[in-house]
Write a protein that holds these residues in place. Structure first.
Motif, PDB file in Angstrom:
ATOM      1  N   SER A 168      -2.388   3.776  -5.766  1.00 19.61           N
ATOM      2  CA  SER A 168      -1.029   4.113  -6.187  1.00 19.61           C
ATOM      3  C   SER A 168      -0.314   4.994  -5.164  1.00 19.61           C
ATOM      4  O   SER A 168       0.839   4.744  -4.809  1.00 19.61           O
ATOM      5  CB  SER A 168      -1.070   4.817  -7.544  1.00 19.61           C
ATOM      6  N   ASP A 169      -1.022   5.998  -4.674  1.00 23.05           N
ATOM      7  CA  ASP A 169      -0.414   6.952  -3.737  1.00 23.05           C
ATOM      8  C   ASP A 169      -0.043   6.304  -2.408  1.00 23.05           C
ATOM      9  O   ASP A 169       0.983   6.640  -1.806  1.00 23.05           O
ATOM     10  CB  ASP A 169      -1.359   8.129  -3.486  1.00 23.05           C
ATOM     11  N   GLU A 214       1.052   3.447  -1.607  1.00 19.08           N
ATOM     12  CA  GLU A 214       2.281   2.649  -1.571  1.00 19.08           C
ATOM     13  C   GLU A 214       3.539   3.512  -1.470  1.00 19.08           C
ATOM     14  O   GLU A 214       4.623   2.998  -1.195  1.00 19.08           O
ATOM     15  CB  GLU A 214       2.350   1.739  -2.792  1.00 19.08           C
ATOM     16  N   GLU A 215       3.384   4.816  -1.694  1.00 15.09           N
ATOM     17  CA  GLU A 215       4.502   5.747  -1.544  1.00 15.09           C
ATOM     18  C   GLU A 215       4.373   6.594  -0.280  1.00 15.09           C
ATOM     19  O   GLU A 215       5.153   7.521  -0.071  1.00 15.09           O
ATOM     20  CB  GLU A 215       4.574   6.670  -2.770  1.00 15.09           C
ATOM     21  N   SER A 216       3.407   6.271   0.552  1.00 22.85           N
ATOM     22  CA  SER A 216       3.113   7.126   1.704  1.00 22.85           C
ATOM     23  C   SER A 216       4.055   6.867   2.872  1.00 22.85           C
ATOM     24  O   SER A 216       4.672   5.798   2.990  1.00 22.85           O
ATOM     25  CB  SER A 216       1.673   6.889   2.170  1.00 22.85           C
ATOM     26  N   LYS A 248       5.480   3.125   4.639  1.00 20.11           N
ATOM     27  CA  LYS A 248       6.870   2.899   5.034  1.00 20.11           C
ATOM     28  C   LYS A 248       6.970   2.602   6.521  1.00 20.11           C
ATOM     29  O   LYS A 248       7.752   1.738   6.955  1.00 20.11           O
ATOM     30  CB  LYS A 248       7.713   4.116   4.659  1.00 20.11           C
TER      31      LYS A 248
END
Length: 259
Positions: free
Chosen positions: A233-234, A236-238, A242
């Motif tokens: 989960s984490d 994909e927001e890192s 990006k």
């Protein structure tokens, strides 16, 4: 003399060397604890992308220092500290968030086999020899390490190694799958070459894959599932994800920072 030497071998790559050549690098309680402390410290350094563990002199490691352990057994608390330090060293290698490679010469015996199996990869010099002598000592190898051994070499080979307690030469151990690469030159250079393609890859991805593989190898996926799910989960927001998306769109190489 320091029983463990830790240094930066190259930018992004640390070298940890067991330094008890007079004992064929057999580890006493202080050495096991130093291994744990060293890898925990390296894990806190974001610039480190891989680590190599080796031994000074002609041998990787002769396992646990049985003389030191037997002396400690006179004091039950000291004996327990010794055992705890061994477990701590193994756990530190397993939770280290980047690839750990064992660069191995000469003897790799008993607890040193477990130490090597807690690494992600094992690179051997032609002189390397592996032995699990439990059948000669009336001992039983820890189940978690037998699981790792079976994953590496298969059940039949694991049985032979455990039931005979014989030394296995480097070429045979490589054919069995225990060693990932074999060299007749400098084993540290061979380990560096092996690690090179991993150094510019996404650290968070490697960390997650390592968590998954370690859990699979010891049938602990149920226990590890929450941490693995959180990692998925984490990531994909890192920042790194990006950066990878941007690099894909612009057809450039991403530069990962581990965040």
């Amino acid at each position: 003399m320091h029983e463990l030497i830790v240094e930066d071998l190259r930018p992004g790559v640390a070298l940890v060397q067991i330094n008890r050549p007079e004992k064929r690098n057999a580890c006493n309680q202080a050495t096991w604890q130093a291994i744990s402390d060293a890898f925990d410290a390296l894990a806190r350094r974001p610039e480190i992308r891989a680590a190599i563990i080796s031994g000074t002199g002609e041998h990787f490691c002769a396992g646990d220092d049985i003389v030191a352990y037997n002396a400690a057994k006179a004091d039950p608390a000291a004996a327990q500290r010794h055992r705890d330090s061994i477990v701590a060293a193994f756990d530190a290698l397993l939770r280290t968030p980047f690839p750990v490679l064992a660069a191995m010469r000469g003897a790799c015996v008993g607890g040193a086999v477990s130490l090597a199996m807690c690494c992600d990869f094992r690179i051997a010099h032609d002189s390397a020899r592996v032995c699990i002598p439990v059948a000669k000592l009336s001992l039983i190898y820890p189940t978690a390490h037998i699981q790792r051994l079976v994953h590496l070499v298969g059940a039949s080979v694991a049985r032979r190694w455990l039931y005979t307690g014989e030394f296995v030469e480097a070429k045979s151990a490589t054919r069995a799958g225990f060693f990932d690469a074999l060299t007749d030159t400098d084993v540290l250079e061979a380990a560096l070459d092996f690690a090179q393609p991993m150094l510019d890859k996404a650290p968070l991805s490697l960390r997650g894959s390592k968590m998954q593989i370690n859990a699979i190898c010891t049938d602990t996926l149920v226990d590890a599932a929450p941490a693995i799910s959180q990692q998925i989960s984490d990531i994909e927001e890192s920042e790194d994800y990006k950066a990878a998306v941007t690099a894909f769109r612009t057809k450039t190489a991403p530069r990962f920072v581990g965040r």
